[in-house]
Design an enzyme around this catalytic site. Structure first.
Site, mmCIF file in Angstrom:
data_model
loop_
_atom_site.group_PDB
_atom_site.id
_atom_site.type_symbol
_atom_site.label_atom_id
_atom_site.label_comp_id
_atom_site.label_asym_id
_atom_site.label_seq_id
_atom_site.Cartn_x
_atom_site.Cartn_y
_atom_site.Cartn_z
ATOM 1 N N GLU A 77 0.849 -1.187 0.000
ATOM 2 C CA GLU A 77 0.000 0.000 0.000
ATOM 3 C C GLU A 77 0.886 1.239 0.000
ATOM 4 O O GLU A 77 1.963 1.241 0.601
ATOM 5 C CB GLU A 77 -0.898 -0.018 1.243
ATOM 6 C CG GLU A 77 -1.842 1.164 1.381
ATOM 7 C CD GLU A 77 -2.733 1.327 0.172
ATOM 8 O OE1 GLU A 77 -2.482 2.288 -0.589
ATOM 9 O OE2 GLU A 77 -3.645 0.507 -0.018
ATOM 10 N N ASN A 116 5.569 0.818 -4.976
ATOM 11 C CA ASN A 116 4.810 0.516 -6.172
ATOM 12 C C ASN A 116 4.814 -1.005 -6.365
ATOM 13 O O ASN A 116 5.877 -1.622 -6.517
ATOM 14 C CB ASN A 116 5.450 1.222 -7.368
ATOM 15 C CG ASN A 116 4.705 0.987 -8.662
ATOM 16 O OD1 ASN A 116 3.482 0.841 -8.676
ATOM 17 N ND2 ASN A 116 5.447 0.950 -9.759
ATOM 18 N N ASP A 134 -8.042 0.808 -8.276
ATOM 19 C CA ASP A 134 -8.612 2.030 -8.859
ATOM 20 C C ASP A 134 -9.027 1.743 -10.304
ATOM 21 O O ASP A 134 -8.208 1.309 -11.119
ATOM 22 C CB ASP A 134 -7.565 3.148 -8.835
ATOM 23 C CG ASP A 134 -8.163 4.513 -9.123
ATOM 24 O OD1 ASP A 134 -9.089 4.600 -9.967
ATOM 25 O OD2 ASP A 134 -7.704 5.497 -8.523
ATOM 26 N N ASP A 143 -15.762 -3.760 -8.684
ATOM 27 C CA ASP A 143 -17.178 -3.440 -8.835
ATOM 28 C C ASP A 143 -17.390 -2.572 -10.072
ATOM 29 O O ASP A 143 -18.462 -1.981 -10.227
ATOM 30 C CB ASP A 143 -17.720 -2.730 -7.586
ATOM 31 C CG ASP A 143 -17.004 -1.414 -7.304
ATOM 32 O OD1 ASP A 143 -15.933 -1.178 -7.897
ATOM 33 O OD2 ASP A 143 -17.508 -0.615 -6.492
#
Length: 248
Positions: free
Chosen positions: A105, A132, A155, A191
């Protein structure tokens, strides 16, 4: 791209030493007193001391780590990319003490909250990395050292001009193929429907992977706890799509 540079590199433009876009925008922000405590006092135990390259989250050439040395034992290794506040990986680490878990993270508040919860639950089979993720997989960890890799709700980069920044692409599958052991599993969830379709297309076409599911989508991974983020997405009518692929 927005990313902080290492203190010794403040004069550089970070866009000049990345040869490809990263999948995140790293923003600063104030942490709470408890998070500051975690970063100051718990970081030495939980967060890997990885030498950085020019950018704050890059991995320096030649930096590498041995999971057996990191965790002090030989055990299966599960890595989660984009662990957020650590809900999924903390739950898994508590349920599976015989497995090593590594959370990747770039947002310090999330890392701090994860450390606080790990300390409270006395979880010691978890470590964190503030880098990263593709560079960690390709440069830092030994090839074939990961048993499972999780990518839950990355994202989606919804705007067309930003799609190139999505994490899951052809180059990512190449990196994952090298990082997973033969028989290792890549688990994904999103999602965002068109990203789910992109993930499936990319993995279906990738060399060295086969589906771990029948039909259109995988069953929901029962090791993934239901988070507030996932619940909000479902409440807005976005269907959660799971995928799973085995390294062959």
């Amino acid at each position: 791209m927005t990313e902080q540079t290492s203190p010794s590199r403040k004069s550089f433009d970070p866009t000049t030493f990345r040869d490809k876009p990263v999948s995140f925008v790293r923003r600063g922000g104030r942490m709470t007193a408890s998070q500051e405590y975690a970063w100051e006092h718990l970081r030495p135990h939980y967060v890997l001391d990885i030498e950085h390259g020019p950018a704050a989250t890059s991995v320096a050439d030649g930096a590498h780590g041995d999971p057996a040395e990191i965790f002090g034992r030989e055990a299966p290794l599960v890595v989660e990319i984009g662990s957020g506040q650590g809900h999924a990986i903390l739950h898994a680490a508590e349920q599976h003490p015989g497995t090593n878990f590594l959370a990747v993270e770039v947002f310090r508040a999330g890392l701090a909250r994860t450390m606080l919860r790990a300390e409270s639950a006395e979880i010691d089979n978890l470590r964190l990395a503030e880098v990263n993720a593709p560079e960690l997989l390709e440069k830092y960890l030994p090839a074939g050292s990961i048993d499972e890799l999780w990518v839950f709700f990355p994202d989606p980069w919804k705007k067309t001009r930003h799609i190139k920044r999505r994490l899951v692409n052809d180059d990512f599958t190449r990196i994952v193929r090298g990082a997973l052991r033969p028989g290792g599993v890549l688990r994904l969830a999103t999602d965002w429907e068109d990203y789910a379709e992109q993930m499936r297309r990319v993995l279906d076409e990738a060399e060295g992977f086969e589906r771990e599911f029948a039909g259109e989508w995988a069953e929901r991974f029962d090791g993934r706890v239901l988070t507030a983020f996932e619940r909000k997405g479902a409440e807005k009518g976005r269907e959660i799509r799971d995928l799973a692929y085995r390294r062959i």
